[in-house]
Write a protein that holds these residues in place. Sequence first.
Motif, PDB file in Angstrom:
ATOM      1  N   UNK A  75      44.681  54.908  36.625  1.00 22.74           N
ATOM      2  CA  UNK A  75      43.607  53.915  36.551  1.00 22.74           C
ATOM      3  C   UNK A  75      42.751  54.104  35.309  1.00 22.74           C
ATOM      4  N   UNK A  76      42.768  55.321  34.757  1.00 24.83           N
ATOM      5  CA  UNK A  76      41.971  55.561  33.547  1.00 24.83           C
ATOM      6  C   UNK A  76      42.608  54.945  32.304  1.00 24.83           C
ATOM      7  N   UNK A  77      43.906  54.763  32.342  1.00 30.99           N
ATOM      8  CA  UNK A  77      44.613  54.291  31.140  1.00 30.99           C
ATOM      9  C   UNK A  77      44.192  52.885  30.714  1.00 30.99           C
ATOM     10  N   UNK A  78      44.097  51.912  31.634  1.00 29.88           N
ATOM     11  CA  UNK A  78      43.679  50.575  31.199  1.00 29.88           C
ATOM     12  C   UNK A  78      42.311  50.551  30.520  1.00 29.88           C
ATOM     13  N   UNK A  79      41.423  51.507  30.910  1.00 31.55           N
ATOM     14  CA  UNK A  79      40.097  51.569  30.276  1.00 31.55           C
ATOM     15  C   UNK A  79      40.202  52.230  28.906  1.00 31.55           C
TER      16      UNK A  79
ATOM     17  N   UNK B 228      39.221  43.447  39.057  1.00 27.71           N
ATOM     18  CA  UNK B 228      40.200  44.534  38.884  1.00 27.71           C
ATOM     19  C   UNK B 228      41.505  44.068  38.266  1.00 27.71           C
ATOM     20  N   UNK B 229      41.431  42.932  37.565  1.00 26.60           N
ATOM     21  CA  UNK B 229      42.645  42.348  37.000  1.00 26.60           C
ATOM     22  C   UNK B 229      43.351  43.333  36.065  1.00 26.60           C
ATOM     23  N   UNK B 230      42.572  44.093  35.287  1.00 26.79           N
ATOM     24  CA  UNK B 230      43.186  45.038  34.332  1.00 26.79           C
ATOM     25  C   UNK B 230      43.946  46.156  35.043  1.00 26.79           C
ATOM     26  N   UNK B 231      43.449  46.609  36.212  1.00 32.96           N
ATOM     27  CA  UNK B 231      44.182  47.613  36.994  1.00 32.96           C
ATOM     28  C   UNK B 231      45.470  47.020  37.549  1.00 32.96           C
ATOM     29  N   UNK B 232      45.351  45.843  38.148  1.00 36.81           N
ATOM     30  CA  UNK B 232      46.503  45.222  38.803  1.00 36.81           C
ATOM     31  C   UNK B 232      47.591  44.913  37.781  1.00 36.81           C
ATOM     32  N   UNK B 233      47.183  44.392  36.642  1.00 37.70           N
ATOM     33  CA  UNK B 233      48.153  44.003  35.635  1.00 37.70           C
ATOM     34  C   UNK B 233      48.895  45.211  35.080  1.00 37.70           C
ATOM     35  N   UNK B 234      48.176  46.298  34.826  1.00 40.42           N
ATOM     36  CA  UNK B 234      48.792  47.471  34.208  1.00 40.42           C
ATOM     37  C   UNK B 234      49.587  48.317  35.189  1.00 40.42           C
ATOM     38  N   UNK B 235      49.047  48.530  36.391  1.00 40.90           N
ATOM     39  CA  UNK B 235      49.698  49.445  37.337  1.00 40.90           C
ATOM     40  C   UNK B 235      50.764  48.757  38.179  1.00 40.90           C
ATOM     41  N   UNK B 236      50.618  47.449  38.389  1.00 38.24           N
ATOM     42  CA  UNK B 236      51.633  46.738  39.181  1.00 38.24           C
ATOM     43  C   UNK B 236      52.589  45.953  38.292  1.00 38.24           C
ATOM     44  N   UNK B 237      52.323  45.936  36.991  1.00 44.38           N
ATOM     45  CA  UNK B 237      53.160  45.207  36.022  1.00 44.38           C
ATOM     46  C   UNK B 237      53.305  43.747  36.449  1.00 44.38           C
ATOM     47  N   UNK B 238      52.176  43.048  36.447  1.00 46.34           N
ATOM     48  CA  UNK B 238      52.127  41.646  36.878  1.00 46.34           C
ATOM     49  C   UNK B 238      52.215  40.730  35.645  1.00 46.34           C
ATOM     50  N   UNK B 239      53.055  39.725  35.754  1.00 51.50           N
ATOM     51  CA  UNK B 239      53.207  38.734  34.683  1.00 51.50           C
ATOM     52  C   UNK B 239      52.135  37.654  34.791  1.00 51.50           C
ATOM     53  N   UNK B 240      51.924  37.199  36.028  1.00 50.46           N
ATOM     54  CA  UNK B 240      50.935  36.138  36.257  1.00 50.46           C
ATOM     55  C   UNK B 240      50.495  36.175  37.708  1.00 50.46           C
ATOM     56  N   UNK B 241      49.324  35.595  37.986  1.00 52.42           N
ATOM     57  CA  UNK B 241      48.824  35.478  39.354  1.00 52.42           C
ATOM     58  C   UNK B 241      48.484  34.015  39.612  1.00 52.42           C
TER      59      UNK B 241
END
Length: 938
Positions: A704-708, A827-840
């Motif tokens: 979780x620290x990485x996206x920041x 928390x979009x930045x967490x979800x996008x980076x850790x779950x590898x999300x293309x779009x919501x």
Amino acid sequence: MDKTYNPQAIEQRWYDTWEENDYFAPSGTGEPFCIMIPPPNVTGSLHMGHAFQDTIMDALTRYHRMRGDNTLWQPGTDHAGIATQMVVERIVNAEGRTRHDIGREKFIEKIWEWKEESGGTITRQLRRMGASPDWRHERFTMDDGLSDAVKEVFVRLYEEGLIYRGKRLVNWDPVLHTAVSDLEVLSEEENGQLWHMRYPLTNGTGHLIVATTRPETLLGDCAVAIHPGDERYKHLLGEFVELPLSGRRIPIIADDYVDPEFGTGCVKITAAHDFNDYQVWQRHRDETPIADQPHGGLINIFSESAAVRDTLPDEGQLLPAAYTGLDRFEARKRIVADLEAQELLEKVEPHKLMVPRGDRSGAVIEPFLTDQWYVKAKPLAEPAVQAVESGAIKFVPGNWKNTYFEWMRNIEDWCISRQIWWGHRIPAWYDKDGNIYVGRDEQEVRQQHQLPDDLTLQQDEDVLDTWFSSALWPFSTLGWPQQSERLKTFYPTSVLVTGFDIIFFWVARMIMMGLKFMDDVPFREIYIHGLVRDAHGQKMSKSKGNVLDPIDLIDGIEVETLVEKRTQGMMQPHLAEKIAKQTRKDFPDGIPAFGTDALRFTFAALASTGRDINFDMGRIEGYRNFCNKLWNAARYVLMNTEEQDCGQNGGEVELSVADKWIISRLQETEQQINKAIGEYRFDRAANALYEFTWNEYCDWYLELSKPVLMSDAASEAAKRGTRRTLVRVLEAVLRLAHPIMPYITEEIWQRIAPLAARDGETIMTQPYPEADDGKIDHAAVEEMEWVKQFIVGIRQIRSGMDIKPGKPLPVILQHYSDQDKARVERNHHYLQNLARIESIDWLPDDKEAPESATALVGEMQILIPMAGLIDKDAELARLNKEIDKLESDAKRVEGKLGNASFVDKAPEAVVQKERDKLKDIQSTLQQLKSQKDKIARL
């Protein structure tokens, strides 16, 4: 930091640093906290029981030291009378001499020489375990100071009439020629025989048949006993039998001790060679038929070597001359043959019996009548019982107090003399007439009794039982009988950590002596731990070939060296071969080097109160991985914080929801660990530490620290907040873990502490973390759990559908709330980076969703449309292959469990393992078939 964690590179270096800088000495300004080490034998080497016990003691010591208590862990070793004398005697024997050849004084000198040269093995090994006692004040039970304490206690107890000399029955080792304690007697079931012998009635009306496992002792019989309610023999009470081969007349008596169902219901009473018979004799010794016999019925038939002794001049023909000088087992053969020749042997049948053997010599122990020194135990035991009843001393777990009460309320006088040379010589002197004089030394004896200088005095040849000096350990090691500052500060001690097997032999005697001479209990709590067993629950023993050496687990050992070690000295080739084969099977590659911290953490994780510990190699491998995880986490933190602004010097700090969450969870973990250690639940403390460090800090927060830290959009204040949280939480984790894992925590802390604005030379003297409820942000915890659930849901879909981890996925959300929408936004930045999300995309509840894989976060559905994400045919082929394999595995296990021979004969644990395996297979099959159906509908 090195890329790879290598315990061998750091452990000795840090231990030397700690010891050289006197970090183990009492130094805190808080309340005194003291633990006394159960003194290991000076002849000993570290075994798994020691390593486990010392890990617990060291963890407690380091914990209280960090809490600011004035902490003392008092080390020392026991002179181990018999064991040490045997070691040195073997050396002397190898030179072609005996101890008698060189004399007592020279022999004692040799023992001291051996002690100085070779007696420190176990203390060196304790250092390898990371033990942090106050080595500067290490004591030895034969030190001058401790010897003074022993003499002082002996003299005072004698003057009060609590020590006396008397002729009583003791455990006698006929090889070592000394009395031994019950603890030094090992009783195991062996195959024997039951001899049925005819004792003729003197009234000429027939005979009684007496069954015995020891026909040789009939020479010392003083009576034949029956049960008072046994109608078969009631009419014979008051009659006599003629003792076979001896001609003596002995009475028939009645006693409740007799079991009418055993043998014939008639029991020979040999008072000088059986402890139960001795009790019967005591109850009946005033009866005229017994009292009229030679020696009042108490007839010692054996010499110190367990051979039939000569009859003394004043005894008449008490013992038949035909057996004089015969070893007891040779005498048995001769007596049985003579009984048979005289038609006095009814029958012989196989019989299993418990045979007592000396733990040092292996010889069968002989109950033996001899003059010894005794302590009157009951007057000392009464206040010791009251101390536990009143709560002045608390057992943990509490059920062990019942064992203590059972022993103490039925206590017998304590035989304290031993017929060896190494030990505290009894401070008693005799004149030529046999008068006894007790004093601290011969000069005091002469002055006190006004004895002339020309009166020759001879000091008692015996030494004191080793348990006598170790009973004084909690106060003698602190300087008593002098009133030292250490004694005033640290007595009573705080807690005793020990095994249940010495509650009576050591624990109870320390309580009795502490109350008697210090007028206070020796410790407030007694933590009783279980035995360390192998992975299958078997006791570790050389004969089973399942012994593990803690040092081998720390340093590693090659398989052939391990085989040699386990079979060394074995006299039975077939057993050595069996153990060698099993060792090569269990450890084909030997034992790898796990390091001290992994071993200590394993012990802590297994240390539930009072239960035996099954030591599984899989656990220590897992905790070695835990050390690696901590090491790698520290490397990540350092790479992202060294030479960076971590908020040590002020500056604006912005904490993310992840920062607030991990800080909150740290407080809760600190609460759990402090509570667990306070209750001696080291297993719970270790588990809480493991779960937080591995699953929350490493697996979640670092990610979780990485996206920041890697985002151009994040503010400097946010990055500073995350860097500060990274180092502060890790630094706190290191302090939490230090009592259990001292080496790795010290090594990492030295690098992390400056970044976390911590001053100090060593982690050992840093404060132990305590929770701050004000730092718990419940809203952040709740939100972060929501984020984790979201990410885990998507990861499970990836895993189930065999979608590559790096492939970005389109996500559709349905049945969501306004709070869900707000959380996704925050928390979009967490979800996008850790779950590898293309779009919501947000799908209204009234719209139909495409065929999707689904996960739930509360009421909200996470939908991953499957069309185009996977190769349908390839995925179905893969699933069919897995299903076929699992169905084949299930069929094989079902066949095994359907085999009555396997289920009935295999150990229950093995059968249960197969049942569990089948259950897991069936569960996985169900999931794969569900997945297959879903894909087939695409």
